[in-house]
Scaffold this active site. Structure first.
Site, PDB file in Angstrom:
ATOM      1  N   HIS A   1       0.837  -1.206   0.000  1.00 35.26           N
ATOM      2  CA  HIS A   1       0.000   0.000   0.000  1.00 35.26           C
ATOM      3  C   HIS A   1       0.876   1.261   0.000  1.00 35.26           C
ATOM      4  CE1 HIS A   1      -3.360   2.642   1.471  1.00 35.26           C
ATOM      5  NE2 HIS A   1      -2.350   3.240   2.084  1.00 35.26           N
ATOM      6  N   GLU A   2       1.910   1.260   0.837  1.00 36.47           N
ATOM      7  CA  GLU A   2       2.805   2.418   0.902  1.00 36.47           C
ATOM      8  C   GLU A   2       3.566   2.611  -0.412  1.00 36.47           C
ATOM      9  OE1 GLU A   2       2.726   4.585   3.273  1.00 36.47           O
ATOM     10  OE2 GLU A   2       1.358   3.381   4.478  1.00 36.47           O
TER      11      GLU A   2
ATOM     12  N   HIS B   1       1.436   4.386  -2.846  1.00 34.90           N
ATOM     13  CA  HIS B   1       1.439   5.853  -2.719  1.00 34.90           C
ATOM     14  C   HIS B   1       2.599   6.458  -3.490  1.00 34.90           C
ATOM     15  CE1 HIS B   1      -1.846   6.633  -0.058  1.00 34.90           C
ATOM     16  NE2 HIS B   1      -1.367   5.907   0.933  1.00 34.90           N
TER      17      HIS B   1
ATOM     18  N   GLU C   1      -5.989   6.956  -1.068  1.00 36.18           N
ATOM     19  CA  GLU C   1      -5.990   5.729  -0.261  1.00 36.18           C
ATOM     20  C   GLU C   1      -6.589   4.563  -1.040  1.00 36.18           C
ATOM     21  OE1 GLU C   1      -4.360   5.220   2.450  1.00 36.18           O
ATOM     22  OE2 GLU C   1      -3.747   7.318   2.442  1.00 36.18           O
TER      23      GLU C   1
ATOM     24  N   ASP D   1      -4.639   1.223  -2.057  1.00 35.28           N
ATOM     25  CA  ASP D   1      -5.218  -0.092  -1.751  1.00 35.28           C
ATOM     26  C   ASP D   1      -5.316  -0.932  -3.022  1.00 35.28           C
ATOM     27  OD1 ASP D   1      -5.459   0.346   0.934  1.00 35.28           O
ATOM     28  OD2 ASP D   1      -7.613   0.735   0.920  1.00 35.28           O
TER      29      ASP D   1
HETATM   30 ZN   LIG Z   1      -2.225   5.220   2.697  1.00 36.88          ZN
END
Ligand SMILES: [Zn+2]
Length: 410
Positions: A276-277, A280, A354, A358
């Site tokens: 997930h990071e 980003h 987000e 995801d």
């Molecule tokens: Zn996040």
């Protein structure tokens, strides 16, 4: 516009802001006891659910107390010419506008911090303690305060002094120089925050070689991401709540995992959180946020430059003698509705990002371990699982747990 009118506009902004906030809080609190949706039935067992209900109610009541105290304090300060009093105090020590401004802000900051310390002390050592979150010692608590003061004195004081100096030399154009300075500072902090600031408060150690590190490296390889800087931070020094975050860019990019996260999650879940990071980063959210904050700062400084020389700003706060620092305070209060709107817009983007991160984790790794990790993290922080949509819209930087699970299962 007269100073008197402006004074009452400031009062109105403070009161309306407070009321809107309290109405949203109350709306949110009314839904604390809503039935849990099917997807979230397994987050808590009965005892934990009861505990989370108590935690929410306790925090809600405490929030009313602290925000009422702070709004009453601000209003009293305004009605009893507190700013003029502190300004005169500062003027006793120097004639230099920069020194006066530094003393002025020093007194205001430290004064308000001392007045609110009993509340943060109570929050940490009574509320968080009662619900089993607190790991902070009293020594750490007060050392954190001292370090925080020292840091804002050096960094905040330095930036403020330079901005006033720009104003003295260039007049209205100070905003361009100030913008350049703040931009340099923001980029620098983005790059080196973990290296320079975090060590003042926490210990960071590289994630040790072993199974977890191998699994992370294997995943990073599949998405062509160079992830050699993985650090574990001793978050457990202060709280049992867990977190993970990405910082820096270019050669300085690194991932930081709380030791509490490593304790709570299994390896697969940790890799999913990291995926997930990485999402980003790959989706350029980090650069977007940086550019957006630089542009917003420029806009704010430009608007500030239009008003800063107008004595009515100082007069509105009951200070006869116009000065940069008093006008800055008045401007800050008048600007509050605009910054509410910009933070609302940033939250809309953040929630969108987000979902994208995801999706990235789901597509390049797996969705299911991310779902179980989110459930564990929500459970371990006794999160509210049924927030009111209006509250989410205003305050949430992340979609709700339910929304994220539904998106991950799509
Ligand atoms: Zn996040």
């Amino acid at each position: 516009m007269t100073a008197n009118t402006l004074f009452y506009i400031i009062i109105a902004i403070i009161i309306i802001n407070f009321l809107v906030d309290k109405i949203l809080d109350a709306l949110n609190a009314k839904h604390f006891n809503d039935a849990l949706p099917n997807e979230l039935q397994d987050v808590y067992d009965d005892a934990e659910y009861q505990k989370s209900q108590n935690y929410k109610a306790t925090k809600y009541k405490f929030g009313i107390l602290t925000s009422t105290f702070s709004v009453v304090l601000t209003l009293a300060f305004l009605f009893f010419d507190g700013f003029e009093f502190v300004d005169n105090l500062a003027r006793n020590y120097s004639e230099n506008p920069i020194i006066i401004a530094l003393i002025f802000f020093g007194i205001i900051m430290i004064g308000s911090d001392i007045l609110t310390t009993p509340f943060s002390y109570y929050s940490t050592f009574v509320i968080e303690e009662k619900f089993g979150f607190n790991k902070t010692t009293k020594k750490t608590f007060f050392l954190d305060k001292l370090k925080g003061w020292l840091m804002s004195a050096i960094l905040g004081g330095g930036i403020l002094a330079l901005i006033i100096w720009f104003y003295q030399i260039t007049g209205t154009y100070f905003w361009l120089y100030a913008w350049g300075l703040v931009t340099l500072f923001t980029v620098f902090m983005n790059m080196f925050y973990s290296k320079l600031i975090v060590p003042l408060f926490n210990k960071q150690t590289p994630l040790e070689a072993g199974e977890l590190r191998d699994k992370i490296s294997a995943y990073a390889k599949t998405v062509g991401f160079k992830l050699d800087k993985i650090f574990v931070i001793d978050g457990s020094k202060r709280s049992t709540k867990a977190n993970a975050y990405f910082s820096g860019f270019g050669s300085e990019k690194r991932v930081t995992l709380y030791d509490t996260l490593i304790n709570d999650l299994n390896d697969e879940e940790i890799v999913a959180v990291l995926a997930h990071e990485v999402g980003h980063y790959k989706k350029k959210h980090i650069i977007f946020n940086l550019v957006a904050s630089v542009l917003l700062t420029g806009l704010t400084l430009f608007i500030l430059s239009l008003f800063i020389s107008n004595p009515v700003l100082s007069n509105a706060l009951g200070v006869e003698k116009h000065s940069f620092h008093i006008a800055l305070i008045a401007f800050g209060m008048l600007y509050a509705p605009i910054s509410e709107i910009t933070s609302l817009i940033m939250n809309v983007f953040s929630r969108k990002f987000e979902y994208q991160a995801d999706d990235y984790a789901k597509n390049t790794y797996k969705g299911e371990p991310l779902i179980t990790s989110l459930k564990k993290l929500n459970k371990n922080s006794l999160s509210n699982l049924t927030p009111h949509p209006a509250y989410v819209f205003m305050h949430y930087s992340h979609p709700t747990l339910l929304q994220r699970i539904q998106n991950l299962r799509k």
